[in-house]
Scaffold this motif. Structure first.
Motif, PDB file in Angstrom:
ATOM      1  N   UNK A 143       1.178  41.552 -10.264  1.00  0.00           N
ATOM      2  CA  UNK A 143      -0.157  41.759  -9.678  1.00  0.00           C
ATOM      3  C   UNK A 143      -0.443  40.712  -8.606  1.00  0.00           C
ATOM      4  N   UNK A 144      -0.078  39.446  -8.877  1.00  0.00           N
ATOM      5  CA  UNK A 144      -0.289  38.391  -7.877  1.00  0.00           C
ATOM      6  C   UNK A 144       0.492  38.709  -6.608  1.00  0.00           C
ATOM      7  N   UNK A 145       1.737  39.178  -6.775  1.00  0.00           N
ATOM      8  CA  UNK A 145       2.569  39.514  -5.610  1.00  0.00           C
ATOM      9  C   UNK A 145       1.952  40.667  -4.836  1.00  0.00           C
ATOM     10  N   UNK A 146       1.394  41.633  -5.549  1.00  0.00           N
ATOM     11  CA  UNK A 146       0.763  42.770  -4.861  1.00  0.00           C
ATOM     12  C   UNK A 146      -0.503  42.334  -4.116  1.00  0.00           C
TER      13      UNK A 146
ATOM     14  N   UNK B 147       5.824  40.006 -21.443  1.00  0.00           N
ATOM     15  CA  UNK B 147       5.552  41.123 -20.526  1.00  0.00           C
ATOM     16  C   UNK B 147       4.194  40.993 -19.829  1.00  0.00           C
ATOM     17  N   UNK B 148       3.223  40.377 -20.515  1.00  0.00           N
ATOM     18  CA  UNK B 148       1.904  40.159 -19.913  1.00  0.00           C
ATOM     19  C   UNK B 148       2.031  39.223 -18.698  1.00  0.00           C
ATOM     20  N   UNK B 149       2.804  38.162 -18.866  1.00  0.00           N
ATOM     21  CA  UNK B 149       3.044  37.227 -17.761  1.00  0.00           C
ATOM     22  C   UNK B 149       3.730  37.923 -16.591  1.00  0.00           C
ATOM     23  N   UNK B 150       4.700  38.778 -16.907  1.00  0.00           N
ATOM     24  CA  UNK B 150       5.419  39.539 -15.867  1.00  0.00           C
ATOM     25  C   UNK B 150       4.457  40.445 -15.101  1.00  0.00           C
TER      26      UNK B 150
ATOM     27  N   UNK C 260      -8.047  31.120 -21.396  1.00  0.00           N
ATOM     28  CA  UNK C 260      -6.687  31.560 -21.091  1.00  0.00           C
ATOM     29  C   UNK C 260      -5.960  30.455 -20.347  1.00  0.00           C
ATOM     30  N   UNK C 261      -4.649  30.415 -20.546  1.00  0.00           N
ATOM     31  CA  UNK C 261      -3.844  29.445 -19.816  1.00  0.00           C
ATOM     32  C   UNK C 261      -2.665  30.182 -19.167  1.00  0.00           C
ATOM     33  N   UNK C 262      -2.361  29.811 -17.947  1.00  0.00           N
ATOM     34  CA  UNK C 262      -1.238  30.412 -17.219  1.00  0.00           C
ATOM     35  C   UNK C 262      -0.314  29.281 -16.787  1.00  0.00           C
ATOM     36  N   UNK C 263       0.943  29.343 -17.248  1.00  0.00           N
ATOM     37  CA  UNK C 263       1.950  28.383 -16.793  1.00  0.00           C
ATOM     38  C   UNK C 263       2.815  29.103 -15.791  1.00  0.00           C
ATOM     39  N   UNK C 264       3.032  28.486 -14.651  1.00  0.00           N
ATOM     40  CA  UNK C 264       3.829  29.153 -13.623  1.00  0.00           C
ATOM     41  C   UNK C 264       4.503  28.148 -12.714  1.00  0.00           C
ATOM     42  N   UNK C 265       5.371  28.694 -11.900  1.00  0.00           N
ATOM     43  CA  UNK C 265       6.155  27.929 -10.935  1.00  0.00           C
ATOM     44  C   UNK C 265       5.642  28.354  -9.570  1.00  0.00           C
ATOM     45  N   UNK C 266       5.370  27.392  -8.695  1.00  0.00           N
ATOM     46  CA  UNK C 266       4.926  27.770  -7.351  1.00  0.00           C
ATOM     47  C   UNK C 266       5.875  27.153  -6.323  1.00  0.00           C
TER      48      UNK C 266
ATOM     49  N   UNK D  87       7.849  32.962 -12.640  1.00  0.00           N
ATOM     50  CA  UNK D  87       7.871  32.465 -14.019  1.00  0.00           C
ATOM     51  C   UNK D  87       6.497  32.351 -14.659  1.00  0.00           C
ATOM     52  N   UNK D  88       5.624  33.326 -14.402  1.00  0.00           N
ATOM     53  CA  UNK D  88       4.274  33.273 -14.967  1.00  0.00           C
ATOM     54  C   UNK D  88       4.328  33.570 -16.465  1.00  0.00           C
ATOM     55  N   UNK D  89       3.707  32.709 -17.247  1.00  0.00           N
ATOM     56  CA  UNK D  89       3.614  32.938 -18.698  1.00  0.00           C
ATOM     57  C   UNK D  89       2.180  32.669 -19.127  1.00  0.00           C
ATOM     58  N   UNK D  90       1.630  33.595 -19.906  1.00  0.00           N
ATOM     59  CA  UNK D  90       0.233  33.417 -20.326  1.00  0.00           C
ATOM     60  C   UNK D  90       0.139  32.873 -21.744  1.00  0.00           C
TER      61      UNK D  90
END
Lengths: 79, 79
Positions: free
Chosen positions: B24-27, B16-19, A40-46, B35-38
């Motif tokens: 979940x990360x925030x919780x 929606x999966x990224x959202x 799996x790959x996750x692209x995100x902004x931190x 801007x999480x995208x899988x």
């Protein structure tokens, strides 16, 4: 800053999904492939001014949620 | 030779999966991410003496099976 997290199965952990993909590729005439493993790959902004702090945040994200560290490895790349 | 294929959603395609992962990360108390995208990653071995030929094989694999080129981008890296 932008980051990419890659989560892959540890060596030795069976990957039936990878095997199925390999079989499907072969049935499409692509014979040259072997040892297919899916991850799996996750692209995100931190939000962080500081590279070390961003890396620590992302490691926490991996260990808490994104990777199952019993059977998976993860890598964090910050752009 | 070893190769890695990364398949990600094109910009503008809803994820929606990224959202859900972001929520979940925030919780879990990781507020700095957005801007999480899988996407998907495939690690594989390709039997070829020739880098160009291996790249052509892997591109065919992506277009035929691994990526939905209507909504996804792919990158091929040969080690």
């Amino acid at each position: 800053m932008k980051a990419r997290i890659v989560v892959t199965l540890k060596t030795g952990v069976l990957d039936p999904q990878g095997k199925a993909i390999e079989a499907a590729l072969k049935s499409f005439g692509i014979q040259e492939v072997s040892g297919v493993r899916q991850g799996k790959v996750f692209d995100l902004e931190v939000a962080s001014d500081n590279r070390e702090q961003a890396e620590a945040t992302l490691k926490a994200a991996c260990e808490k949620l994104l990777a199952n560290i019993v059977v998976e490895n993860y890598t964090v790349e910050i752009a």
